[in-house]
Design an enzyme around this catalytic site. Sequence first.
Site, mmCIF file in Angstrom:
data_model
loop_
_atom_site.group_PDB
_atom_site.id
_atom_site.type_symbol
_atom_site.label_atom_id
_atom_site.label_comp_id
_atom_site.label_asym_id
_atom_site.label_seq_id
_atom_site.Cartn_x
_atom_site.Cartn_y
_atom_site.Cartn_z
ATOM 1 N N GLU A 50 49.736 38.341 44.431
ATOM 2 C CA GLU A 50 48.408 38.375 43.817
ATOM 3 C C GLU A 50 47.468 39.026 44.809
ATOM 4 O O GLU A 50 47.412 38.626 45.976
ATOM 5 C CB GLU A 50 47.886 36.976 43.457
ATOM 6 C CG GLU A 50 46.532 37.076 42.754
ATOM 7 C CD GLU A 50 45.815 35.750 42.483
ATOM 8 O OE1 GLU A 50 44.791 35.775 41.781
ATOM 9 O OE2 GLU A 50 46.264 34.710 43.002
ATOM 10 N N GLU A 76 44.412 38.315 50.407
ATOM 11 C CA GLU A 76 42.961 38.122 50.346
ATOM 12 C C GLU A 76 42.328 38.811 51.556
ATOM 13 O O GLU A 76 42.846 38.735 52.659
ATOM 14 C CB GLU A 76 42.630 36.612 50.319
ATOM 15 C CG GLU A 76 41.182 36.239 50.457
ATOM 16 C CD GLU A 76 40.249 36.944 49.483
ATOM 17 O OE1 GLU A 76 40.499 36.968 48.280
ATOM 18 O OE2 GLU A 76 39.231 37.511 49.967
ATOM 19 N N ASP A 110 43.196 44.089 53.573
ATOM 20 C CA ASP A 110 42.584 44.871 52.500
ATOM 21 C C ASP A 110 43.714 45.528 51.720
ATOM 22 O O ASP A 110 44.583 46.187 52.309
ATOM 23 C CB ASP A 110 41.663 45.933 53.111
ATOM 24 C CG ASP A 110 40.843 46.644 52.043
ATOM 25 O OD1 ASP A 110 41.393 46.920 50.946
ATOM 26 O OD2 ASP A 110 39.665 46.922 52.308
ATOM 27 N N ASP A 115 36.795 42.255 41.913
ATOM 28 C CA ASP A 115 35.414 42.691 42.099
ATOM 29 C C ASP A 115 35.180 43.951 41.263
ATOM 30 O O ASP A 115 35.992 44.875 41.309
ATOM 31 C CB ASP A 115 35.156 42.993 43.583
ATOM 32 C CG ASP A 115 35.233 41.727 44.442
ATOM 33 O OD1 ASP A 115 35.105 40.620 43.874
ATOM 34 O OD2 ASP A 115 35.434 41.837 45.658
ATOM 35 N N ASP A 133 36.861 38.718 32.831
ATOM 36 C CA ASP A 133 35.887 38.527 31.747
ATOM 37 C C ASP A 133 34.920 39.705 31.702
ATOM 38 O O ASP A 133 34.049 39.750 30.844
ATOM 39 C CB ASP A 133 35.089 37.227 31.954
ATOM 40 C CG ASP A 133 34.156 37.335 33.139
ATOM 41 O OD1 ASP A 133 34.574 37.894 34.182
ATOM 42 O OD2 ASP A 133 32.994 36.890 33.037
ATOM 43 N N THR A 186 42.746 30.765 36.690
ATOM 44 C CA THR A 186 42.226 31.009 38.031
ATOM 45 C C THR A 186 40.886 30.271 38.160
ATOM 46 O O THR A 186 40.326 29.802 37.157
ATOM 47 C CB THR A 186 41.999 32.517 38.283
ATOM 48 O OG1 THR A 186 40.748 32.910 37.707
ATOM 49 C CG2 THR A 186 43.119 33.359 37.697
ATOM 50 N N GLU A 187 40.357 30.245 39.380
ATOM 51 C CA GLU A 187 39.063 29.582 39.565
ATOM 52 C C GLU A 187 37.966 30.274 38.743
ATOM 53 O O GLU A 187 37.171 29.635 38.058
ATOM 54 C CB GLU A 187 38.684 29.593 41.049
ATOM 55 C CG GLU A 187 39.149 28.365 41.757
ATOM 56 C CD GLU A 187 39.820 28.653 43.089
ATOM 57 O OE1 GLU A 187 39.863 29.827 43.505
ATOM 58 O OE2 GLU A 187 40.333 27.707 43.698
ATOM 59 N N TYR A 188 37.944 31.603 38.826
ATOM 60 C CA TYR A 188 36.922 32.358 38.084
ATOM 61 C C TYR A 188 37.126 32.233 36.583
ATOM 62 O O TYR A 188 36.163 32.176 35.827
ATOM 63 C CB TYR A 188 36.947 33.831 38.512
ATOM 64 C CG TYR A 188 36.050 34.107 39.693
ATOM 65 C CD1 TYR A 188 36.245 33.459 40.902
ATOM 66 C CD2 TYR A 188 34.998 34.997 39.595
ATOM 67 C CE1 TYR A 188 35.427 33.695 41.986
ATOM 68 C CE2 TYR A 188 34.168 35.246 40.675
ATOM 69 C CZ TYR A 188 34.386 34.594 41.866
ATOM 70 O OH TYR A 188 33.560 34.835 42.929
ATOM 71 N N GLU A 189 38.370 32.184 36.163
ATOM 72 C CA GLU A 189 38.663 32.080 34.730
ATOM 73 C C GLU A 189 38.097 30.778 34.175
ATOM 74 O O GLU A 189 37.493 30.754 33.102
ATOM 75 C CB GLU A 189 40.181 32.135 34.527
ATOM 76 C CG GLU A 189 40.613 32.116 33.080
ATOM 77 C CD GLU A 189 42.125 32.343 32.947
ATOM 78 O OE1 GLU A 189 42.795 32.596 33.970
ATOM 79 O OE2 GLU A 189 42.622 32.279 31.816
HETATM 80 N N1 SAM Z 1 41.327 35.917 41.872
HETATM 81 C C1 SAM Z 1 40.393 34.827 42.118
HETATM 82 C C2 SAM Z 1 40.017 34.169 40.814
HETATM 83 O O1 SAM Z 1 40.276 34.748 39.762
HETATM 84 O O2 SAM Z 1 39.470 33.057 40.856
HETATM 85 C C3 SAM Z 1 39.173 35.334 42.910
HETATM 86 C C4 SAM Z 1 38.320 36.349 42.231
HETATM 87 S S1 SAM Z 1 37.043 37.003 43.305
HETATM 88 C C5 SAM Z 1 35.869 37.646 42.204
HETATM 89 C C6 SAM Z 1 37.809 38.477 43.942
HETATM 90 C C7 SAM Z 1 38.532 38.269 45.253
HETATM 91 O O3 SAM Z 1 39.214 39.459 45.599
HETATM 92 C C8 SAM Z 1 37.615 37.948 46.416
HETATM 93 O O4 SAM Z 1 38.085 36.800 47.084
HETATM 94 C C9 SAM Z 1 37.679 39.187 47.291
HETATM 95 O O5 SAM Z 1 37.496 38.895 48.662
HETATM 96 C C10 SAM Z 1 39.070 39.697 46.986
HETATM 97 N N2 SAM Z 1 39.214 41.144 47.193
HETATM 98 C C11 SAM Z 1 38.404 42.107 46.714
HETATM 99 N N3 SAM Z 1 38.813 43.325 47.092
HETATM 100 C C12 SAM Z 1 39.943 43.126 47.840
HETATM 101 C C13 SAM Z 1 40.817 43.991 48.528
HETATM 102 N N4 SAM Z 1 40.617 45.328 48.544
HETATM 103 N N5 SAM Z 1 41.869 43.462 49.181
HETATM 104 C C14 SAM Z 1 42.070 42.108 49.198
HETATM 105 N N6 SAM Z 1 41.247 41.240 48.565
HETATM 106 C C15 SAM Z 1 40.197 41.731 47.895
#
Ligand code: SAM
Length: 213
Positions: free
Chosen positions: A43, A68, A95, A117, A153, A192-195
């Site tokens: 993931e 992450e 990243d 994001d 979403d 997921t948490e956001y879901e």
């Molecule tokens: N997937 C989780 C959920 O659905 O609850 C978290 C969603 S959160 C909006 C997006 C996550 O992706 C953040 O924790 C962010 O730090 C991570 N993220 C964004 N771009 C990334 C990248 N290029 N590589 C690794 N992680 C990344």
Amino acid sequence: MRLKNVPGSKEYIAQSNFVIHDETEKKGKIRDCFSNDNPIRIEIGMGKGRFIYDLASQNPDINYIGIEKYSSVLLRAIQKMEENPLDNLIFIRMDAEDITEVFQDKEIDRIYLNFSDPWPKDRHAKRRLESRQFLERYKKILKDGGLIEFKTDNNDLFDFALEEVEAAGWKMLSFTRDLHNDDVLSEGNVMTEYEEKFSAMGNPINKYIIQKP
Ligand code: SAM
């Protein structure tokens, strides 16, 4: 998700056994983190890791790697593993842009992208984890027939992601604009948490499943 910087999180992660360290030096040896030949699923952008933790606990015969970018967020996932460790789950702080520096060609069975994001500005489109630039990276590391499952979403991001799938020539296996009311795709859905947060606000959840061309 960007939690406030948690002081000491980098140091904490550096000593954790639940994290693959110096990941680029481990290219070709990632599988050694698991003592079996089971498929590896990842993931990207796992946040605090609820989804991948639940998936891993439900599927002990599959190996999972949560990726992450931010230490303060990854720290939460590590703390969960410390309470109840799982043999088939490990994390990398990195990243995702560098994903082909860490995984070998065709090493990965499936990729999950959840509530990525959105990077709303056009000039940042290639930073979106569903962009054609990222699909090209995923194509390398996914085995033949490998899948990507994406949930969000955010309708604009989902529209963009659908265009990118077509432009990059991936096969659309299924998609919905209302996951929680889709009898087929909602079966066995792991939240997921956001879901949980956004569906509680009444936002429908989009999902696609695509296959490597
Ligand atoms: N997937 C989780 C959920 O659905 O609850 C978290 C969603 S959160 C909006 C997006 C996550 O992706 C953040 O924790 C962010 O730090 C991570 N993220 C964004 N771009 C990334 C990248 N290029 N590589 C690794 N992680 C990344």
